[in-house]
Every structure is written in structure tokens, then in C-alpha cells.
Design a protein around this motif. Sequence first.
Motif, mmCIF file in Angstrom:
data_model
loop_
_atom_site.group_PDB
_atom_site.id
_atom_site.type_symbol
_atom_site.label_atom_id
_atom_site.label_comp_id
_atom_site.label_asym_id
_atom_site.label_seq_id
_atom_site.Cartn_x
_atom_site.Cartn_y
_atom_site.Cartn_z
ATOM 1 N N ASN B 51 0.839 -1.195 0.000
ATOM 2 C CA ASN B 51 0.000 0.000 0.000
ATOM 3 C C ASN B 51 0.872 1.243 0.000
ATOM 4 O O ASN B 51 0.878 2.013 0.956
ATOM 5 C CB ASN B 51 -0.938 0.001 1.214
ATOM 6 N N ARG B 65 -1.299 -10.225 -4.700
ATOM 7 C CA ARG B 65 -1.742 -8.944 -5.253
ATOM 8 C C ARG B 65 -2.544 -8.182 -4.206
ATOM 9 O O ARG B 65 -3.487 -8.711 -3.631
ATOM 10 C CB ARG B 65 -2.599 -9.157 -6.503
ATOM 11 N N PRO B 66 -2.157 -6.935 -3.938
ATOM 12 C CA PRO B 66 -2.813 -6.182 -2.855
ATOM 13 C C PRO B 66 -4.138 -5.544 -3.266
ATOM 14 O O PRO B 66 -4.267 -5.014 -4.363
ATOM 15 C CB PRO B 66 -1.786 -5.089 -2.537
ATOM 16 N N VAL B 67 -5.094 -5.579 -2.331
ATOM 17 C CA VAL B 67 -6.338 -4.831 -2.439
ATOM 18 C C VAL B 67 -6.419 -3.968 -1.181
ATOM 19 O O VAL B 67 -6.272 -4.482 -0.072
ATOM 20 C CB VAL B 67 -7.573 -5.761 -2.507
ATOM 21 N N CYS B 68 -6.602 -2.671 -1.350
ATOM 22 C CA CYS B 68 -6.595 -1.745 -0.214
ATOM 23 C C CYS B 68 -7.952 -1.082 -0.038
ATOM 24 O O CYS B 68 -8.745 -1.032 -0.975
ATOM 25 C CB CYS B 68 -5.529 -0.672 -0.418
#
Lengths: 227, 223
Positions: B51, B65-68
Motif C-alpha cells: 500500500n 496482489r494487494p487490495v486496499c
Amino acid sequence: MATGGDDLKLLGVWDSPYVNRVQIVLNLKGLSYEYVEEDLLNKSELLLSSNPMHKKVPVLIHGGKPVCESQVIVQYLDEVFAGAGPSILPADPYERATARFWAAFVDDKVGSPWYTILFAREAEKKAEAAALIVAALETLEGAFRDCSGERGGYFGGDGVGFVDVVLGSYLGWFKVIEKMTGVRVLDAARTPLLAAWGERFAAADAAKGVLPDDVDKVLEFLQTFLD
Amino acid sequence: MAAEKKGLQLLDFWVSPFGQRCRIAMAEKGLAYEYLEQDLGNKSELLLRSNPVHKKIPVLLHDGRPVCESLIILQYLDEAFPSTPALLPAGDPYARAQARFWADYVDKKVYDCGSRLWKLKGEPQAEARKEMVEILKTLEGALGEKPYFGGDTFGFVDVAFVPFTAWFLSYERYGEFSVAEVAPKLAAWAKRCGERESVAKNLHPPEKVYEFIGVLKKKYGVE
């Protein structure tokens, strides 16, 4: 007062980015609607009863039922009118999350300073806010590169998407901000991709006639709220 | 450098109501995940990399895979795992729009006003108290006679708001009011939610939250 049915009504103010983005999406989807210009200094009964929590525009009234908050309205239109025109949000869940992330970023990091520039009394606060917008756009330059892909001219890739309409709705104000603060927030020297995107988006059929383009008219209108 | 980790990981901070939304959602959906407690005073490489824009938790990592942003994470979980119980009502765009509106209302109002309640004194605190009571009454109005904000289903708005029920005790003490008195249906809703396993297992006791606020106050030098 007609209720029920499928009619679309939009309560708005002509120079609000939040209203403009809904108008742009309605245009993209080829939807006809009744537009009601609200006097924010004398809010209509309809506005107050449709959005009692925030008392703000835009409010979309569909078949008599109100939908509030511009990003909620855009997603609502995308879902209800999924067959009409392009999809505003992509199909892939991860891409949707990415689009939502950047849309939230725009309203937070561009939208909040925009509000400050309009309504803060001190020139210093306005200048600070303009600097925040510059920084946000620099971040968005990188995001544009990532989102648009190889051939894409838009955050949505080949076509206009969620982030495009959310950020694009502020384009008419960037020139106004320049006049108010002397800061050119969107500058090809700093963010070339975004500057090119800005021209492309403002020229799109769906945006023409929606985004305010008369700086003095906007400033005059703004003054009525400051007096 | 480690290879992309498969599956779900959650970068989080124990008391964060925003993180708890994600924990509760994954519990409701029966999704296994690795919980990674973050030190917010000394942010990890993984958090900063995942992030970079906000450097905040929660962050969901799905196959690396990032989700913010917590509400975005909730919608992602619905969409990436469509065979799990939906948080947003499927196939009803108007109900979905209402849910998104109210979750946004919670986001805009509750945490901020709550913070002002314990940070401020005198007149500004009294203002915050008045506002908090109004917010709770408004949310109670949205709940109406339904068991949950989602109707019969524990849904999006329920998950978005329920972590703040652990903060009610603190709001009551700092604001000197009673949730049960100003918003009895909301208090009943909070109790009902607390009986769900996903909530019971993922919220900290209100006294612990109150203690945490005490620590924060010292840290910020608020008397």
C-alpha cells in the motif's frame, strides 16, 4: 408528481464535478433523463426529502426512488443499465478493486483540496490545497500508466471507465483553480500522460457540454456562495 | 525475495475496526487466510510495498496482489469468491446502492466523530457527543424494523458497522450517554450481531478498546 415507471431524474448544480460525472455516465450510456438545476441556497423540497442525510447534489431519482452519492450513483447506473453503452467498471474483480481504489483516491486527494480552494478564505490555505492537488496528480500519472495498458488512452483502457469519469469531472475546474491560485495543477511538463488524457477526455462527446469551460462564469457563480 | 504467496493474507492491526470488517467478512464467507499483525509504529516492507499510496491497513493480499481500503476489500471478496455468501445483495441494484450509501455514511461519520469524542474537551466535545447521538439515531432509522441492515441477511452495511459496536462503550463513557437509551433498536442489533460466530471471534472486548484509547490519549498528550 409522477412516481414509479422507469424515468430518470437528476438533481444537480451545473458546475459540480459530482453532478457532472453522473451526467457524463448518462451520456455514455445514451440514457435520457430530466435534469433539475437546484438552488443550493434555497434547496427544493424534492432535494431535501430525497437526500435528508446529506442534503447534497447529485441525487438520481429512478422511477421515484432516490440514489445518493455520486460514486454510488455511477455504479448503480452501470448495474441497472448494464446493456446500454460501455461498462463503466471493468469485468475482472481485481481490476474493479483497482478502479474503485483510484476513484476513492481522486475524491479524497483531489476533491478535498478542491473544496478548500473554493471555500477557504486565506490565500495560504488555497495555495496549500493547490499543492496537494499537484501531488495527487503526480501519483495519478503513475496510476494512469499502470491502468491504461499498452494502447489505452484512458484509465479504463481503450474506453472511458470509472476513474476517467471521476477524475475527468474535475477537469473544468483546473483552469479555474489556475486563475484563483496561479497554480497550473495539470501541467504537461509535470504529468504529460495525464495532460494528454485531460484533453482527450474533455473532447469526448459524453463530456462536451457537461464540463464547465467558461472560467469567469464559474467564478461568478462561486462568488454567489461566498457572499 | 519470497515467491508470490498463494491464497489470502490480511495485513492488519488488532484493534482496527476497518481490519475487523475484513476478518468478519472472510469468516462469514468461510475463507481461510493468513493474519499478519502489523506494527504501525515501524511499518513493514510488505505493508509499504503493498500500500505505497496510503501505507495503511487493512491490506488484503490475494495470491500476492494487494487490495486496499476496507469497503473495497469487502466488494472484492464478494466478486472474487462468488460462490460464497454475498455481502451485497445480488441481483438488486437499488438495494446494492442503498447498502453502498449507508456503508459510505458509516465511513464518513462514525470513526471521525468518535475520535473527536475522546480527543476533545469542553464545547467541542459536547458538539461531538451531540453529533454521535444523531449519527446513531440516523443509522437506527436506516435499520428500521429489520433484524439486520441487510434485511434477513447479515450483509454489507452490517459488516461495515459492526466493528464499531466494540467502541460503543467508549463513546458512552466519553460522551456520557447510553446507546441503549438513544438508539435501542441499534443496541439490540449490536447484541444480535455479537451472537454471530464471525463477530464474536473477531471483535475485541469493549473494555480492551477503552484501554487502547487510554493509551492513544497518552500518546497524543490528551489529558
